[in-house]
Design a protein around this motif. Structure first.
Motif, mmCIF file in Angstrom:
data_model
loop_
_atom_site.group_PDB
_atom_site.id
_atom_site.type_symbol
_atom_site.label_atom_id
_atom_site.label_comp_id
_atom_site.label_asym_id
_atom_site.label_seq_id
_atom_site.Cartn_x
_atom_site.Cartn_y
_atom_site.Cartn_z
ATOM 1 N N ALA A 178 56.210 41.067 36.573
ATOM 2 C CA ALA A 178 57.045 40.187 37.833
ATOM 3 C C ALA A 178 55.674 40.034 38.546
ATOM 4 C CB ALA A 178 58.557 40.307 38.092
ATOM 5 N N GLU A 179 55.291 40.692 39.347
ATOM 6 C CA GLU A 179 54.193 40.429 40.582
ATOM 7 C C GLU A 179 53.440 39.530 40.023
ATOM 8 O OE1 GLU A 179 51.408 42.976 43.099
ATOM 9 O OE2 GLU A 179 51.254 43.940 41.565
ATOM 10 N N ARG A 180 52.743 39.504 38.381
ATOM 11 C CA ARG A 180 52.459 38.283 38.164
ATOM 12 C C ARG A 180 52.671 37.181 37.962
ATOM 13 N NH1 ARG A 180 50.404 41.279 33.012
ATOM 14 N NH2 ARG A 180 49.039 42.577 33.641
ATOM 15 N N ASP A 181 53.701 36.693 37.594
ATOM 16 C CA ASP A 181 54.499 35.810 38.084
ATOM 17 C C ASP A 181 54.611 35.237 39.316
ATOM 18 O OD1 ASP A 181 54.874 35.731 34.999
ATOM 19 O OD2 ASP A 181 57.062 36.311 35.033
ATOM 20 N N CYS A 182 55.297 36.419 40.441
ATOM 21 C CA CYS A 182 55.466 35.803 41.707
ATOM 22 C C CYS A 182 54.259 35.621 42.339
ATOM 23 C CB CYS A 182 55.837 36.720 42.526
ATOM 24 S SG CYS A 182 58.090 36.878 42.035
ATOM 25 N N ILE A 183 53.090 35.706 41.632
ATOM 26 C CA ILE A 183 51.616 35.558 42.567
ATOM 27 C C ILE A 183 51.591 34.046 42.115
ATOM 28 C CG2 ILE A 183 48.861 35.707 42.588
ATOM 29 C CD1 ILE A 183 50.161 38.499 42.322
ATOM 30 N N ASP A 184 51.746 33.962 40.782
ATOM 31 C CA ASP A 184 51.492 32.066 40.614
ATOM 32 C C ASP A 184 52.523 31.019 40.655
ATOM 33 O OD1 ASP A 184 50.316 30.826 38.296
ATOM 34 O OD2 ASP A 184 52.023 30.662 37.831
ATOM 35 N N LEU A 185 53.591 31.573 40.873
ATOM 36 C CA LEU A 185 54.506 30.578 41.879
ATOM 37 C C LEU A 185 54.047 30.254 43.129
ATOM 38 C CD1 LEU A 185 57.472 32.201 39.801
ATOM 39 C CD2 LEU A 185 56.247 29.784 39.725
ATOM 40 N N ILE A 186 54.126 31.812 43.405
ATOM 41 C CA ILE A 186 53.336 31.467 44.925
ATOM 42 C C ILE A 186 52.037 30.322 45.222
ATOM 43 C CG2 ILE A 186 52.221 32.307 47.103
ATOM 44 C CD1 ILE A 186 53.717 34.732 45.566
#
Length: 440
Positions: A178-186
């Motif tokens: 989830a952290e990886r996905d959030c950082i990529d989206l951010i």
């Protein structure tokens, strides 16, 4: 599209916050029969209707119509159009019976993209030009929303939902991924055009303490992010949170301990808060996204708007579809009036409209961009008919004073009244042949 656009009609917006219960207020700015001048997508000025715009301005004469800033919906679920108007449950059963099965479909890219387009079209068809949106736990659902809003030039706040427990297997993530996905989206979407990322915690019960800590770390690492979640919507939910987080003083305190309370935090509902919670809201600058239609439909309770505001908390308005039964901010305002009336309070038309325009913009830190017709603001606006049927026409004809007329309009109007919706000065919806149609 024209660089210079002039719209003639009755202009209504706000310059300050209306006082509670006041039907006459200096916060209101009412300019009947004026030209709104738009240049390169921004408000360039206002002038009386008898004074024509200079040569070279494309003119649209809407005399006899109401022109408002576009509505701002501060809490809504894009995938829940599929379950709007579902029967017979309260919050926790609603999630398991209706919401989670609907959201599972958004793991598919084609479904997510089609759903995003349908949702954005539906917002604009109700006069909503800005929204704070929950997609699903799937990264692709946030990507689809960002892409569709960007194509329209809309101001949109959203982010992948975080849920790593107490949810079906196909709707749970884990802290690391989830952290990886959030950082990529951010990094790909936050600050692109008019888009902003929101760290999106479903609600405290569906995130472990570890995931909540990760969400708080993201907020600290990326200044300017929003945070959105739910708080104190339903009494059973509040009891469950106390069982899961016995160390926290209250439901709201769970988020404060995780570093999730700041001036960009949008907390939906907030019905079952106490004085300590309201003080924490004031201290943090967070806002409550009041969702009256959903609260009534699910039987969650009656939000005390006046007490929250008196304690220094910010309140905006939200549809919360699909717990809410309409994407219309007008229906939401009417239900907000009913919720306050049940508590012996009277919500004025000005208070309701302000909370869906300038008040919401200011609570989101966007008061210099949207929500009013000040020069330099983005020309996100809608043109409305005062009446769409003989009953409303008669009511408008006999209304005494501006507040009575506008309150009757809020009560009686719906999407039939919407003549056009503009985003950055470009028409995104126009009424054609009695129906709303997307502008290609």
């Amino acid at each position: 599209m024209p660089r210079r656009l002039a719209l003639r009609g009755d202009l209504l917006d706000f310059t300050a916050t209306p006082e509670w219960g006041a039907v006459d207020t200096p916060a209101l700015r009412w300019r009947p029969d004026h030209w709104l001048l738009v240049e390169d997508g921004r408000v360039a000025g206002v002038q009386p209707g008898h004074q024509p715009p200079p040569e070279g301005w494309q003119q649209h004469d809407h005399r006899g119509r109401l022109i408002l800033p576009g509505f701002i919906d501060t809490h809504v679920h894009s995938p829940q159009l599929d379950v709007i108007g579902s029967y017979g449950t309260e919050l926790l059963d609603w999630l398991n019976t209706y919401t989670f099965p609907a959201e599972s479909r958004f793991a598919d890219r084609a479904e997510a993209e089609a759903g995003a387009a349908r949702f954005v079209d539906a917002l604009l068809a109700q006069g909503t030009t800005t929204a704070v949106v929950f997609p699903t736990v799937h990264k692709v659902s946030a990507e689809a929303l960002f892409a569709e809003a960007h194509r329209r030039g809309m101001r949109l706040v959203t982010g992948k939902v975080l849920m790593d427990r107490h949810a079906p297997d196909n709707l749970r993530d884990d802290v690391v991924q989830a952290e990886r996905d959030c950082i990529d989206l951010i990094e790909r979407w936050h600050g692109r055009g008019r888009l902003s990322y929101a760290v999106t915690v479903r609600f405290a019960p569906t995130s472990t303490p570890e995931q909540l800590a990760m969400a708080g770390a993201l907020c600290a690492a990326y200044p300017g992010l929003y945070m959105q979640t739910h708080v104190a919507e339903n009494r059973d939910e509040v009891r469950w949170v106390h069982e899961l987080f016995p160390e926290a003083r209250s439901y709201l305190d769970v988020y404060a301990r995780a570093g999730l309370m700041n001036e960009r935090s949008v907390l939906a509902h907030g019905i079952w808060l106490d004085d300590g919670d309201r003080a924490a809201l004031r201290a943090s600058g967070a806002q409550i996204a009041h969702s009256p239609s959903s609260n009534l439909f699910l039987g969650s309770g009656l939000f005390d708007w006046r007490a929250t505001e008196a304690a220094g908390g910010a309140v905006s308005l939200a549809t919360d579809v699909g717990g809410g039964t309409s994407l219309s901010m007008l229906r939401t305002m009417l239900d907000a009036y009913k919720v306050q009336a049940m508590q012996g309070q009277r919500l004025t038309a000005w208070k309701a409209l302000h909370a869906a325009t300038l008040g919401a913009a200011q609570a989101l830190g966007l008061g210099d961009e949207i929500g009013a017709f000040e020069p330099g603001r983005a020309a996100d606006l809608c043109v409305w008919d005062w009446a769409a049927d003989p009953v409303a026409e008669r009511r408008m004809a006999v209304a005494q004073g501006l507040h009575e007329k506008v309150f009757a309009w809020i009560t009686l109007a719906d999407d039939r009244n919407l003549a056009a919706a503009y985003v950055q000065g470009l028409p995104q919806y126009e009424r054609r042949g009695g129906a709303m149609a997307a502008v290609p």
